[in-house]
Structures are given as C-alpha cells and as structure tokens.
Scaffold this motif. Structure first.
Motif, PDB file in Angstrom:
ATOM      1  N   LYS A 114      15.752  40.807  49.829  1.00  0.00           N
ATOM      2  CA  LYS A 114      16.658  42.022  49.568  1.00  0.00           C
ATOM      3  C   LYS A 114      17.995  41.843  50.075  1.00  0.00           C
ATOM      4  O   LYS A 114      18.800  42.136  49.395  1.00  0.00           O
ATOM      5  CB  LYS A 114      15.912  43.428  49.894  1.00  0.00           C
ATOM      6  N   SER A 115      17.936  41.763  51.553  1.00  0.00           N
ATOM      7  CA  SER A 115      19.608  41.533  51.983  1.00  0.00           C
ATOM      8  C   SER A 115      20.492  40.567  51.557  1.00  0.00           C
ATOM      9  O   SER A 115      21.352  40.691  51.130  1.00  0.00           O
ATOM     10  CB  SER A 115      19.161  41.269  53.685  1.00  0.00           C
ATOM     11  N   VAL A 116      19.586  39.288  50.998  1.00  0.00           N
ATOM     12  CA  VAL A 116      20.388  38.441  50.383  1.00  0.00           C
ATOM     13  C   VAL A 116      20.878  38.831  49.032  1.00  0.00           C
ATOM     14  O   VAL A 116      22.014  38.777  48.840  1.00  0.00           O
ATOM     15  CB  VAL A 116      19.505  37.232  50.072  1.00  0.00           C
ATOM     16  N   LEU A 117      19.985  39.514  48.250  1.00  0.00           N
ATOM     17  CA  LEU A 117      20.436  39.773  47.098  1.00  0.00           C
ATOM     18  C   LEU A 117      21.424  40.972  47.319  1.00  0.00           C
ATOM     19  O   LEU A 117      22.503  41.104  46.309  1.00  0.00           O
ATOM     20  CB  LEU A 117      18.976  40.487  46.362  1.00  0.00           C
ATOM     21  N   ASP A 118      21.386  41.740  47.998  1.00  0.00           N
ATOM     22  CA  ASP A 118      22.409  43.082  48.109  1.00  0.00           C
ATOM     23  C   ASP A 118      23.662  42.466  48.748  1.00  0.00           C
ATOM     24  O   ASP A 118      24.830  43.010  48.232  1.00  0.00           O
ATOM     25  CB  ASP A 118      21.756  44.012  49.255  1.00  0.00           C
ATOM     26  N   TYR A 119      23.613  41.552  49.460  1.00  0.00           N
ATOM     27  CA  TYR A 119      24.850  40.914  49.854  1.00  0.00           C
ATOM     28  C   TYR A 119      25.697  40.198  48.796  1.00  0.00           C
ATOM     29  O   TYR A 119      26.774  40.457  48.681  1.00  0.00           O
ATOM     30  CB  TYR A 119      24.543  39.580  50.780  1.00  0.00           C
ATOM     31  N   PHE A 120      24.972  39.590  47.721  1.00  0.00           N
ATOM     32  CA  PHE A 120      25.681  38.974  46.588  1.00  0.00           C
ATOM     33  C   PHE A 120      25.921  40.042  45.629  1.00  0.00           C
ATOM     34  O   PHE A 120      27.053  39.778  44.818  1.00  0.00           O
ATOM     35  CB  PHE A 120      24.919  37.653  46.131  1.00  0.00           C
ATOM     36  N   LYS A 121      25.143  40.978  45.530  1.00  0.00           N
ATOM     37  CA  LYS A 121      25.391  41.983  44.504  1.00  0.00           C
ATOM     38  C   LYS A 121      26.738  42.746  44.879  1.00  0.00           C
ATOM     39  O   LYS A 121      27.702  43.050  44.241  1.00  0.00           O
ATOM     40  CB  LYS A 121      24.308  43.143  44.433  1.00  0.00           C
ATOM     41  N   GLU A 122      27.055  43.191  46.109  1.00  0.00           N
ATOM     42  CA  GLU A 122      28.112  43.624  46.661  1.00  0.00           C
ATOM     43  C   GLU A 122      29.286  42.915  46.422  1.00  0.00           C
ATOM     44  O   GLU A 122      30.401  43.244  46.416  1.00  0.00           O
ATOM     45  CB  GLU A 122      28.041  44.110  48.073  1.00  0.00           C
ATOM     46  N   LYS A 123      29.407  41.579  46.885  1.00  0.00           N
ATOM     47  CA  LYS A 123      30.557  40.528  46.548  1.00  0.00           C
ATOM     48  C   LYS A 123      30.929  40.588  45.247  1.00  0.00           C
ATOM     49  O   LYS A 123      32.161  40.465  45.031  1.00  0.00           O
ATOM     50  CB  LYS A 123      30.079  39.084  47.151  1.00  0.00           C
ATOM     51  N   ASP A 124      30.218  40.908  44.420  1.00  0.00           N
ATOM     52  CA  ASP A 124      30.398  40.816  42.830  1.00  0.00           C
ATOM     53  C   ASP A 124      31.144  39.573  42.098  1.00  0.00           C
ATOM     54  O   ASP A 124      32.337  39.848  41.686  1.00  0.00           O
ATOM     55  CB  ASP A 124      31.333  42.241  42.506  1.00  0.00           C
ATOM     56  N   ASN A 125      30.882  38.430  42.603  1.00  0.00           N
ATOM     57  CA  ASN A 125      31.474  37.153  42.402  1.00  0.00           C
ATOM     58  C   ASN A 125      30.512  36.538  41.417  1.00  0.00           C
ATOM     59  O   ASN A 125      31.062  35.320  40.840  1.00  0.00           O
ATOM     60  CB  ASN A 125      31.412  36.144  43.678  1.00  0.00           C
ATOM     61  N   PHE A 126      29.700  37.022  40.617  1.00  0.00           N
ATOM     62  CA  PHE A 126      28.656  36.225  39.937  1.00  0.00           C
ATOM     63  C   PHE A 126      28.433  37.130  38.575  1.00  0.00           C
ATOM     64  O   PHE A 126      28.304  38.455  38.679  1.00  0.00           O
ATOM     65  CB  PHE A 126      27.627  35.656  40.485  1.00  0.00           C
ATOM     66  N   SER A 127      28.246  36.531  37.487  1.00  0.00           N
ATOM     67  CA  SER A 127      28.078  37.229  36.223  1.00  0.00           C
ATOM     68  C   SER A 127      26.711  37.720  36.206  1.00  0.00           C
ATOM     69  O   SER A 127      26.502  38.992  35.826  1.00  0.00           O
ATOM     70  CB  SER A 127      28.098  36.308  35.165  1.00  0.00           C
ATOM     71  N   LYS A 128      25.807  37.370  36.707  1.00  0.00           N
ATOM     72  CA  LYS A 128      24.624  37.706  36.964  1.00  0.00           C
ATOM     73  C   LYS A 128      23.674  37.004  38.159  1.00  0.00           C
ATOM     74  O   LYS A 128      24.017  36.071  38.678  1.00  0.00           O
ATOM     75  CB  LYS A 128      23.640  37.271  35.898  1.00  0.00           C
ATOM     76  N   ILE A 129      22.719  37.672  38.699  1.00  0.00           N
ATOM     77  CA  ILE A 129      21.762  37.229  39.895  1.00  0.00           C
ATOM     78  C   ILE A 129      20.309  36.902  39.383  1.00  0.00           C
ATOM     79  O   ILE A 129      19.894  38.208  39.209  1.00  0.00           O
ATOM     80  CB  ILE A 129      22.038  37.986  41.126  1.00  0.00           C
ATOM     81  N   TYR A 130      19.928  35.628  39.659  1.00  0.00           N
ATOM     82  CA  TYR A 130      18.445  35.475  39.498  1.00  0.00           C
ATOM     83  C   TYR A 130      17.954  35.271  40.621  1.00  0.00           C
ATOM     84  O   TYR A 130      18.488  34.895  41.656  1.00  0.00           O
ATOM     85  CB  TYR A 130      18.386  34.550  38.311  1.00  0.00           C
ATOM     86  N   ILE A 131      16.686  35.783  40.861  1.00  0.00           N
ATOM     87  CA  ILE A 131      15.849  34.993  42.062  1.00  0.00           C
ATOM     88  C   ILE A 131      14.747  34.038  41.677  1.00  0.00           C
ATOM     89  O   ILE A 131      13.973  34.210  40.608  1.00  0.00           O
ATOM     90  CB  ILE A 131      15.079  36.531  42.757  1.00  0.00           C
TER      91      ILE A 131
END
Length: 307
Positions: free
Chosen positions: A117-134
């Motif tokens: 969850k910490s990894v996902l939240d980190y990249f969500k906050e950066k907002d550098n990607f169109s979508k995030i998949y796990i």
C-alpha cells in the motif's frame, strides 16, 4: 580490410545495444523499509506503471533468494518496460533486514500488505503515470489484491492461490506426504484460534516452527476468492501448466470469483514464469538457472491487458 571489418562489427554492436536499451533505470526509496528499481520507457510519454510484488520468503526485487538465483521478476519488469509499460519492483522488507542483520521476529503478513500500500500511495501521489496496476506473484498475488482494493487501476495475479494458505498447504502435504495430512489439519485448527502449539511432527517443522505460527495465523485469515470479489477494477489471472506450487485449478477458482476477470493459462510455463519442456527435475533446477528467458506469452498477455 581488417580495419574495415572491425568498424562494421563495432557499428553493429552499438546499434544492437541502442535497440536493447529502451528504458531508463532509477533506484527509489519508498520509505526506510522499502527500496526498489523503477524502469521508465524512453519515449517520454506518460505511461502506465506496473508495481511488481514478490512471492513468499526473503525474495528480493529480482525474484531471487539466497540460494535461488533466477532473476525472474527482473526479466518480467524489463520485458514489460521494453513494451512501453513502466515498472517498479522492490525488495521485501525482510530482505533489507537480513542485509542489516536485524530481522524483526514479529513480522506479520499484514506488514507486507502495508508495504504494498505504501508503494501504491507513493506513486499515486507522484502522479507521473497514466494508470497504476499491481502485479502480484505467488504470495504477492494475495498481498497485491488486498493492497489494490482502494487505489489501483487494475490487478494481475501471477501464479496466485485461489484458497487460503492453510488449504494450499494441506493440499500440498496430502500430495507429497499424506501421512501428515491429519497433523496439518489439526495444527491449522489451533492456529485459526490465534493459539500456538509445539505438538507437531519434526518433518513439518519448516511449516509449523513455533516462531512461524503467528505469521501463519495472520496469513491464513485471508481468503483470495472473497477478496477478489470485492475488487471493482480490471483483473487478469495468469497461471502456467507446469507450475509445481500453484495448480491451474487455483487460477480457475479465482476466475470463478470474478465474472469480469480475464484468465490466461500458459502451456508449459512454471511457477517462476519460465518455459519447461521436460520433467519435474528440469522444472526444479530452473529455480536456480538465471540464464533462462522468461516465457514470452506472459509478457504479451500482460501488455495486451494493460494497453
């Protein structure tokens, strides 16, 4: 003449190198517990990101453990990024602890979920990607589907179990050593009550050592089928027919939990995503054979799903 040939060889070598290098690599520290490698395609567009979560044990970002070096997750990440999908893979917290010689004896399955969850939240906050998949592999499938629930854009299970870990272990023990099935079932009933026991056969110590029982109790409370039913996002389930640890039936159980999920069964792919044409001996040896290439179909399937 020799000089001319040498120049031609050098030019070909430089060209092939430039063709292979289709991404940049960056080391990223998510927090004091989690470090990983971010690969970004070189085309500078805002791509999708796939977060890769490793399986059980002290598995590092590349898919390796102390005596098992196969680089399966590194090959998965590079294969995806070569096809235009950014990837982030990270060392499990226990890997960093082992390196520092300070292993937390009270580590729980929930800690791995917290890290994901910490990894996902980190990249969500950066907002550098169109979508995030796990993408969760093996144990990481369960970790990933729990972490994905509130914040991811899609989830991919690679060789993930379709039942809680106690069911998986009882099934494996019954196949390999049926004389211990009743002991397994009895001990798991104790663990379900959040209790511990020293009454287990020495042959099962690697599973039921007293130091492992609290972790096992925590892990077995999660049922993948029930969790998957709650995911409101695109889902892909992938399994191989040569997987010695997680059968195709497990993937089918996950598929039954989600009508909209896609499922892909890859012929001759094993648990660590390699192609196995031979017997179980070849399969087992492959876990420590880093020269092997990842099954191309798993890359194609994931790329098609994300794109």
């Amino acid at each position: 003449m020799k000089l001319k040939i040498l120049i031609i060889v050098l030019l070909i070598s430089m060209q092939s190198f430039s063709q292979e290098k289709t991404f940049s690599s960056e080391e990223v520290a998510i927090n004091e517990l989690i470090d990983g490698t971010l690969l970004n395609p070189n085309d500078n567009s805002k791509s999708a990101l796939a977060i890769i979560i490793a399986g059980s044990g002290p598995t590092n970002r590349d898919g390796n453990q102390n005596f098992l070096q196969n680089n399966s997750l590194k090959k998965l990440a590079e294969g995806l990024t070569n096809q235009g999908i950014a990837t982030f893979r990270y060392d499990k917290r226990i890997v960093k602890q082992i390196r520092k010689g300070k292993v937390d004896e009270n580590i729980m399955f929930d800690d791995f979920v917290t890290d994901a969850k910490s990894v996902l939240d980190y990249f969500k906050e950066k907002d550098n990607f169109s979508k995030i998949y796990i993408i969760g592999h093996s144990q990481g499938s369960l970790v990933g589907m729990i972490a994905a629930k509130d914040n991811a854009d899609g989830f991919i299970s690679l060789a993930g179990a379709g039942q809680s870990i106690d069911g998986v272990i009882v099934e494996q023990v019954t196949k390999a050593a049926p004389m211990f099935t009743e002991d397994c079932e009895r001990i798991f009933e104790i663990l379900k009550q959040n209790k511990t026991t020293t009454d287990y056969p020495p042959a099962l110590a690697s599973i039921f050592d007293i130091s492992l029982q609290p972790f096992m109790s925590n892990w077995m409370q999660y049922n993948p089928v029930e969790i998957l039913k709650e995911l409101d996002m695109p889902i892909l389930i992938v399994n191989g027919t040569k997987d010695l640890q997680v059968s195709v039936d497990e993937a089918k159980s996950l598929k039954e939990a989600s009508e909209s999920a896609e499922i892909k069964i890859i012929e001759n792919m094993n648990h660590i995503l390699f192609t196995i044409e031979g017997d179980n001996l070849e399969n087992s040896k492959s876990y420590n054979e880093s020269f092997r290439k990842i099954n191309p179909e798993v890359i194609e399937t994931i790329v098609s799903f994300i794109h």
